[in-house]
Write a protein that holds these residues in place. Structure first.
Motif, PDB file in Angstrom:
ATOM      1  N   THR A  50      22.533 -15.589   3.467  1.00  0.00           N
ATOM      2  CA  THR A  50      23.003 -15.039   2.371  1.00  0.00           C
ATOM      3  C   THR A  50      21.924 -14.678   1.449  1.00  0.00           C
ATOM      4  O   THR A  50      22.079 -13.637   0.543  1.00  0.00           O
ATOM      5  CB  THR A  50      23.443 -16.541   1.690  1.00  0.00           C
ATOM      6  N   ASN A  51      20.802 -15.348   1.472  1.00  0.00           N
ATOM      7  CA  ASN A  51      19.503 -14.741   0.819  1.00  0.00           C
ATOM      8  C   ASN A  51      18.954 -13.239   1.339  1.00  0.00           C
ATOM      9  O   ASN A  51      18.706 -12.474   0.506  1.00  0.00           O
ATOM     10  CB  ASN A  51      18.203 -15.633   0.999  1.00  0.00           C
ATOM     11  N   GLU A  52      19.258 -13.083   2.570  1.00  0.00           N
ATOM     12  CA  GLU A  52      19.042 -11.798   3.084  1.00  0.00           C
ATOM     13  C   GLU A  52      19.715 -10.571   2.616  1.00  0.00           C
ATOM     14  O   GLU A  52      19.455  -9.458   2.513  1.00  0.00           O
ATOM     15  CB  GLU A  52      19.085 -11.740   4.741  1.00  0.00           C
ATOM     16  N   LYS A  53      21.192 -10.999   2.320  1.00  0.00           N
ATOM     17  CA  LYS A  53      21.970 -10.134   2.093  1.00  0.00           C
ATOM     18  C   LYS A  53      21.704  -9.953   0.518  1.00  0.00           C
ATOM     19  O   LYS A  53      21.724  -8.644   0.205  1.00  0.00           O
ATOM     20  CB  LYS A  53      23.597 -10.216   2.067  1.00  0.00           C
ATOM     21  N   ILE A  54      21.354 -10.662  -0.297  1.00  0.00           N
ATOM     22  CA  ILE A  54      21.088 -10.646  -1.534  1.00  0.00           C
ATOM     23  C   ILE A  54      19.938  -9.769  -1.671  1.00  0.00           C
ATOM     24  O   ILE A  54      19.969  -8.902  -2.619  1.00  0.00           O
ATOM     25  CB  ILE A  54      20.883 -11.954  -2.382  1.00  0.00           C
ATOM     26  N   THR A  55      18.552 -10.119  -0.994  1.00  0.00           N
ATOM     27  CA  THR A  55      17.606  -9.018  -1.102  1.00  0.00           C
ATOM     28  C   THR A  55      17.592  -7.797  -0.716  1.00  0.00           C
ATOM     29  O   THR A  55      17.203  -6.813  -1.130  1.00  0.00           O
ATOM     30  CB  THR A  55      16.488  -9.735  -0.504  1.00  0.00           C
ATOM     31  N   ASP A  56      18.526  -7.653   0.398  1.00  0.00           N
ATOM     32  CA  ASP A  56      18.743  -6.214   0.960  1.00  0.00           C
ATOM     33  C   ASP A  56      19.624  -5.474  -0.003  1.00  0.00           C
ATOM     34  O   ASP A  56      19.167  -4.200  -0.221  1.00  0.00           O
ATOM     35  CB  ASP A  56      19.523  -6.371   2.188  1.00  0.00           C
ATOM     36  N   SER A 110      19.815 -11.227  11.242  1.00  0.00           N
ATOM     37  CA  SER A 110      18.707 -11.522  10.369  1.00  0.00           C
ATOM     38  C   SER A 110      18.250 -12.737  10.805  1.00  0.00           C
ATOM     39  O   SER A 110      16.818 -13.110  10.695  1.00  0.00           O
ATOM     40  CB  SER A 110      19.053 -11.855   9.103  1.00  0.00           C
ATOM     41  N   GLY A 111      18.718 -13.664  11.675  1.00  0.00           N
ATOM     42  CA  GLY A 111      18.080 -14.914  12.296  1.00  0.00           C
ATOM     43  C   GLY A 111      17.214 -14.530  13.555  1.00  0.00           C
ATOM     44  O   GLY A 111      16.111 -15.421  13.516  1.00  0.00           O
ATOM     45  N   GLY A 112      17.322 -13.401  13.990  1.00  0.00           N
ATOM     46  CA  GLY A 112      16.395 -13.031  14.964  1.00  0.00           C
ATOM     47  C   GLY A 112      14.776 -12.831  14.429  1.00  0.00           C
ATOM     48  O   GLY A 112      13.661 -12.827  15.263  1.00  0.00           O
ATOM     49  N   SER A 113      14.715 -12.715  13.149  1.00  0.00           N
ATOM     50  CA  SER A 113      13.269 -12.148  12.713  1.00  0.00           C
ATOM     51  C   SER A 113      12.490 -13.635  11.922  1.00  0.00           C
ATOM     52  O   SER A 113      11.868 -13.553  11.302  1.00  0.00           O
ATOM     53  CB  SER A 113      13.408 -11.128  11.518  1.00  0.00           C
ATOM     54  N   PRO A 152      16.790 -23.363   1.098  1.00  0.00           N
ATOM     55  CA  PRO A 152      16.632 -22.150   1.281  1.00  0.00           C
ATOM     56  C   PRO A 152      16.646 -21.627   2.627  1.00  0.00           C
ATOM     57  O   PRO A 152      17.158 -20.678   3.075  1.00  0.00           O
ATOM     58  CB  PRO A 152      15.148 -21.779   0.863  1.00  0.00           C
ATOM     59  N   GLN A 153      16.363 -22.623   3.733  1.00  0.00           N
ATOM     60  CA  GLN A 153      16.485 -22.185   5.043  1.00  0.00           C
ATOM     61  C   GLN A 153      17.861 -22.315   5.443  1.00  0.00           C
ATOM     62  O   GLN A 153      18.205 -21.426   6.303  1.00  0.00           O
ATOM     63  CB  GLN A 153      15.561 -23.436   5.872  1.00  0.00           C
ATOM     64  N   LYS A 154      18.980 -23.051   5.101  1.00  0.00           N
ATOM     65  CA  LYS A 154      20.372 -22.866   5.275  1.00  0.00           C
ATOM     66  C   LYS A 154      20.644 -21.782   4.634  1.00  0.00           C
ATOM     67  O   LYS A 154      21.932 -21.295   4.988  1.00  0.00           O
ATOM     68  CB  LYS A 154      20.930 -24.257   4.900  1.00  0.00           C
ATOM     69  N   MET A 155      20.214 -21.322   3.689  1.00  0.00           N
ATOM     70  CA  MET A 155      20.904 -20.008   2.907  1.00  0.00           C
ATOM     71  C   MET A 155      20.394 -18.631   3.571  1.00  0.00           C
ATOM     72  O   MET A 155      20.392 -17.729   2.661  1.00  0.00           O
ATOM     73  CB  MET A 155      20.874 -20.155   1.446  1.00  0.00           C
ATOM     74  N   ARG A 156      19.436 -18.745   4.205  1.00  0.00           N
ATOM     75  CA  ARG A 156      18.695 -17.575   4.989  1.00  0.00           C
ATOM     76  C   ARG A 156      19.520 -16.249   4.916  1.00  0.00           C
ATOM     77  O   ARG A 156      19.249 -15.107   4.473  1.00  0.00           O
ATOM     78  CB  ARG A 156      18.184 -17.931   6.116  1.00  0.00           C
ATOM     79  N   ASP A 181      13.496 -17.639  -2.497  1.00  0.00           N
ATOM     80  CA  ASP A 181      13.330 -19.082  -1.825  1.00  0.00           C
ATOM     81  C   ASP A 181      12.738 -20.038  -3.003  1.00  0.00           C
ATOM     82  O   ASP A 181      13.104 -21.220  -3.113  1.00  0.00           O
ATOM     83  CB  ASP A 181      12.802 -19.263  -0.820  1.00  0.00           C
ATOM     84  N   SER A 182      11.833 -19.575  -3.486  1.00  0.00           N
ATOM     85  CA  SER A 182      10.959 -20.363  -4.686  1.00  0.00           C
ATOM     86  C   SER A 182      12.008 -20.587  -5.832  1.00  0.00           C
ATOM     87  O   SER A 182      11.926 -21.849  -6.287  1.00  0.00           O
ATOM     88  CB  SER A 182       9.891 -19.530  -5.107  1.00  0.00           C
ATOM     89  N   ILE A 183      12.871 -19.517  -6.113  1.00  0.00           N
ATOM     90  CA  ILE A 183      13.688 -19.890  -7.326  1.00  0.00           C
ATOM     91  C   ILE A 183      14.744 -20.898  -7.169  1.00  0.00           C
ATOM     92  O   ILE A 183      15.120 -21.829  -8.002  1.00  0.00           O
ATOM     93  CB  ILE A 183      14.390 -18.403  -7.863  1.00  0.00           C
ATOM     94  N   GLU A 184      15.081 -20.811  -5.681  1.00  0.00           N
ATOM     95  CA  GLU A 184      16.257 -21.600  -5.398  1.00  0.00           C
ATOM     96  C   GLU A 184      15.660 -23.118  -5.394  1.00  0.00           C
ATOM     97  O   GLU A 184      16.325 -24.171  -5.814  1.00  0.00           O
ATOM     98  CB  GLU A 184      16.723 -21.345  -3.969  1.00  0.00           C
TER      99      GLU A 184
END
Length: 82
Positions: A56-62, A22-25, A50-54, A37-40
């Protein structure tokens, strides 16, 4: 923050190879990612970056996408999710 991390581990299984992928994109955030990110930022009290939690956030949204598709039988529109 611990609750979000715990939720992501349950949903995503804590797969390290997925985190690196996920970091590659980098700049490829869809509306669902931006919304989380906005909610966080708004409700995190300044404690969540939000950038440090990227990853984790990808897993949640996926997981949210997968559950939506499973419940409705329809794919999430490309405008909302990539």
């Amino acid at each position: 923050m611990d609750k979000l991390s715990g939720l992501a581990n349950k949903l995503g299984g804590g797969n390290k190879s997925n985190d690196q992928g996920s970091g590659g994109s980098g700049g490829q955030e869809d509306y669902l990612d931006k919304g989380l990110d906005s909610i966080e930022s708004k409700y995190g009290g300044g404690k969540i970056d939000p950038q440090k939690m990227r990853s984790t956030n990808e897993k949640i949204t996926d997981s949210a996408r997968t559950r939506f598709e499973g419940a409705t039988g329809h794919k999430v529109p490309d405008k909302i999710s990539n």
